[in-house]
Design an enzyme around this catalytic site. Structure first.
Site, PDB file in Angstrom:
ATOM      1  N   HIS A 210      -2.753 -15.097 -25.089  1.00 41.37           N
ATOM      2  CA  HIS A 210      -2.675 -13.829 -23.932  1.00 41.37           C
ATOM      3  C   HIS A 210      -2.308 -14.513 -22.746  1.00 41.37           C
ATOM      4  O   HIS A 210      -1.425 -14.085 -21.819  1.00 41.37           O
ATOM      5  CB  HIS A 210      -4.465 -13.504 -23.612  1.00 41.37           C
ATOM      6  CG  HIS A 210      -4.337 -12.654 -24.930  1.00 41.37           C
ATOM      7  ND1 HIS A 210      -5.728 -13.156 -26.068  1.00 41.37           N
ATOM      8  CD2 HIS A 210      -4.515 -11.158 -25.327  1.00 41.37           C
ATOM      9  CE1 HIS A 210      -6.262 -11.825 -26.698  1.00 41.37           C
ATOM     10  NE2 HIS A 210      -5.266 -11.024 -26.384  1.00 41.37           N
TER      11      HIS A 210
ATOM     12  N   GLY B  21       3.371  -9.376 -27.530  1.00 47.48           N
ATOM     13  CA  GLY B  21       3.466 -10.591 -28.140  1.00 47.48           C
ATOM     14  C   GLY B  21       3.599 -10.345 -29.225  1.00 47.48           C
ATOM     15  O   GLY B  21       4.151  -9.134 -29.806  1.00 47.48           O
TER      16      GLY B  21
ATOM     17  N   VAL C 219       1.784 -17.385 -29.710  1.00 52.49           N
ATOM     18  CA  VAL C 219       0.849 -18.844 -29.952  1.00 52.49           C
ATOM     19  C   VAL C 219       0.599 -19.089 -31.177  1.00 52.49           C
ATOM     20  O   VAL C 219      -0.766 -18.464 -31.545  1.00 52.49           O
ATOM     21  CB  VAL C 219       0.467 -18.393 -28.562  1.00 52.49           C
ATOM     22  CG1 VAL C 219       0.048 -20.292 -28.407  1.00 52.49           C
ATOM     23  CG2 VAL C 219       1.666 -18.758 -27.324  1.00 52.49           C
TER      24      VAL C 219
ATOM     25  N   ARG D 108      -9.577 -12.024 -33.091  1.00 52.57           N
ATOM     26  CA  ARG D 108     -10.224 -12.383 -34.656  1.00 52.57           C
ATOM     27  C   ARG D 108     -10.722 -13.171 -35.181  1.00 52.57           C
ATOM     28  O   ARG D 108     -11.177 -13.629 -36.173  1.00 52.57           O
ATOM     29  CB  ARG D 108      -9.472 -11.355 -35.415  1.00 52.57           C
ATOM     30  CG  ARG D 108      -9.482  -9.540 -35.290  1.00 52.57           C
ATOM     31  CD  ARG D 108      -9.062  -9.050 -36.386  1.00 52.57           C
ATOM     32  NE  ARG D 108      -9.318  -7.067 -35.795  1.00 52.57           N
ATOM     33  CZ  ARG D 108      -8.294  -6.130 -35.008  1.00 52.57           C
ATOM     34  NH1 ARG D 108      -7.651  -7.296 -35.064  1.00 52.57           N
ATOM     35  NH2 ARG D 108      -9.005  -5.274 -34.581  1.00 52.57           N
TER      36      ARG D 108
HETATM   37  P1  AMP Z   1      -4.935  -8.018 -28.351  1.00 51.13           P
HETATM   38  O1  AMP Z   1      -5.841  -8.271 -27.215  1.00 51.13           O
HETATM   39  O2  AMP Z   1      -4.886  -8.551 -29.839  1.00 51.13           O
HETATM   40  O3  AMP Z   1      -4.663  -6.233 -28.367  1.00 51.13           O
HETATM   41  O4  AMP Z   1      -3.479  -8.197 -27.704  1.00 51.13           O
HETATM   42  C1  AMP Z   1      -3.000  -8.356 -27.020  1.00 51.13           C
HETATM   43  C2  AMP Z   1      -0.994  -8.887 -26.766  1.00 51.13           C
HETATM   44  O5  AMP Z   1      -1.087 -10.419 -26.832  1.00 51.13           O
HETATM   45  C3  AMP Z   1      -0.259  -8.392 -27.777  1.00 51.13           C
HETATM   46  O6  AMP Z   1       1.038  -7.772 -27.172  1.00 51.13           O
HETATM   47  C4  AMP Z   1      -0.466  -8.846 -28.480  1.00 51.13           C
HETATM   48  O7  AMP Z   1       0.517  -9.628 -29.491  1.00 51.13           O
HETATM   49  C5  AMP Z   1      -0.718 -10.340 -27.775  1.00 51.13           C
HETATM   50  N1  AMP Z   1      -1.415 -11.633 -28.769  1.00 51.13           N
HETATM   51  C6  AMP Z   1      -2.292 -11.505 -29.418  1.00 51.13           C
HETATM   52  N2  AMP Z   1      -1.737 -12.703 -29.679  1.00 51.13           N
HETATM   53  C7  AMP Z   1      -1.004 -13.749 -29.305  1.00 51.13           C
HETATM   54  C8  AMP Z   1      -0.724 -14.917 -30.348  1.00 51.13           C
HETATM   55  N3  AMP Z   1      -0.920 -15.582 -30.658  1.00 51.13           N
HETATM   56  N4  AMP Z   1       0.545 -15.773 -29.048  1.00 51.13           N
HETATM   57  C9  AMP Z   1       1.274 -14.822 -28.545  1.00 51.13           C
HETATM   58  N5  AMP Z   1       1.016 -13.434 -27.883  1.00 51.13           N
HETATM   59  C10 AMP Z   1      -0.301 -12.841 -28.543  1.00 51.13           C
END
Ligand code: AMP
Length: 303
Positions: free
Chosen positions: A41, A155, A184, A195
């Site tokens: 993030h 992401g 990442v 998760r």
């Molecule tokens: P989430 O909180 O899981 O809904 O993710 C929020 C944003 O962070 C989304 O655009 C995801 O694709 C991005 N994101 C989550 N994990 C990663 C990662 N490991 N690398 C890059 N972006 C990420």
């Protein structure tokens, strides 16, 4: 430099803050998240700061993108830790944490208008998570209307989500530029995910088969493999060699509309993607790739 983001909890206050930033010429970037922030993030936040003057990070665990029986209730929530991480990173001006009532003012059961993503839902995760992307696209559309961003940073780990949201922006004429940031990973190769906190030590070891299989697909495509069936077989063999992983899919599809393809064309943009369960935890991983251009055969050169 440490900068504690201002917490904004209501949609009205968020729009007011954005409007005052816009009147003094600030460009706005939005990073939508579900919180439990990690370095993935934060990479998005850094990219947002590179693009714009004012960065908003939203944290909202959106109930309508979880199917019954999924992990909505136990999804990690850690807003104080999120705020500290953002303060340390230093570039978020606002942390927007709307309530369910803010995002669904008349109640979820009275929401009648949804963004229909069904054209791209038949592939990959859409097959296993009915209505997931409808929920994602609808909440992101609402966030766009509340936060009025010039840029929205996502992401590429959530590859199908990115493809769908990029389409939504084009199809519905949102005045925002979507930006994708490469995945990442942890030092062992596992893609960072909120998760991952669910995984036991054994499960985490088993989960490493997923990035291994993605890497294999990447290497095969980079070195000129063109037969998708062969690439997918190799990915699936790696996954089935790890009994702790129960695969949902391991596929190579076109990057623009996620359709099946038999033979990769030179220069074609594709997506290799995997989803599977490790114990009760559903993990995804993927990589966007361009098939290499045709190289002249050495035998042809000799002729
Ligand atoms: P989430 O909180 O899981 O809904 O993710 C929020 C944003 O962070 C989304 O655009 C995801 O694709 C991005 N994101 C989550 N994990 C990663 C990662 N490991 N690398 C890059 N972006 C990420």
């Amino acid at each position: 430099m440490e900068q504690k983001p201002t917490i904004i909890t209501s949609a009205g206050a968020m729009t007011a803050a954005v409007n005052s930033a816009r009147t003094v010429g600030k460009r706005i970037a939005l990073v939508p998240t579900m919180g439990a922030l990690h370095d993935g993030h934060l990479r998005l936040v850094g990219e947002a700061a590179r693009l714009a003057d004012t960065v908003i990070v939203s944290v909202f665990v959106n109930p309508t993108q979880f199917a019954p029986g999924e992990d909505y209730d136990r999804y990690p929530r850690a807003i104080n830790a999120d705020r500290s991480l953002l303060a340390k990173e230093g570039s978020a001006a606002f942390l927007f944490t709307p309530s369910i009532e803010d995002m669904y003012p008349d109640g979820i059961e009275r929401q009648r208008t949804w963004v229909d993503t069904s054209e791209l839902d038949g592939a990959l995760c859409g097959r296993f998570r009915p209505r997931h992307f409808r929920g994602v696209a609808t909440i992101v559309a609402k966030l766009f209307n509340i936060c009025l961003p010039d840029y929205a940073v996502f992401g590429l780990k959530d590859a199908q989500q990115f493809v769908i949201l990029r389409r939504m922006v084009a199809d519905l004429a949102f005045r925002v530029t979507p930006v994708g940031v490469p995945t990442v990973r942890d030092h062992d190769g596992l893609a960072l995910s909120s998760r991952n906190a669910y995984l036991s030590r054994e499960e985490r070891t088993a989960a490493l088969a997923i990035p291994r299989a993605i890497k294999r697909a990447e290497n095969l495509i980079r070195t000129g493999s063109r037969q998708v069936a062969e690439i997918e077989t190799e990915m699936r063999e790696i996954l089935s060699g790890e009994p702790g992983v129960v695969m949902q899919y391991a596929e190579v599809v076109t990057a623009d509309d996620l359709s099946r393809v038999e033979t990769l064309e030179p220069g074609q943009d594709v997506l290799a993607a995997i989803a599977g369960h490790v114990g009760k935890t559903r993990l995804i991983d993927s990589v966007f790739l361009t098939a290499p251009p045709n190289r002249p055969h050495s035998s042809r050169r000799q002729q």
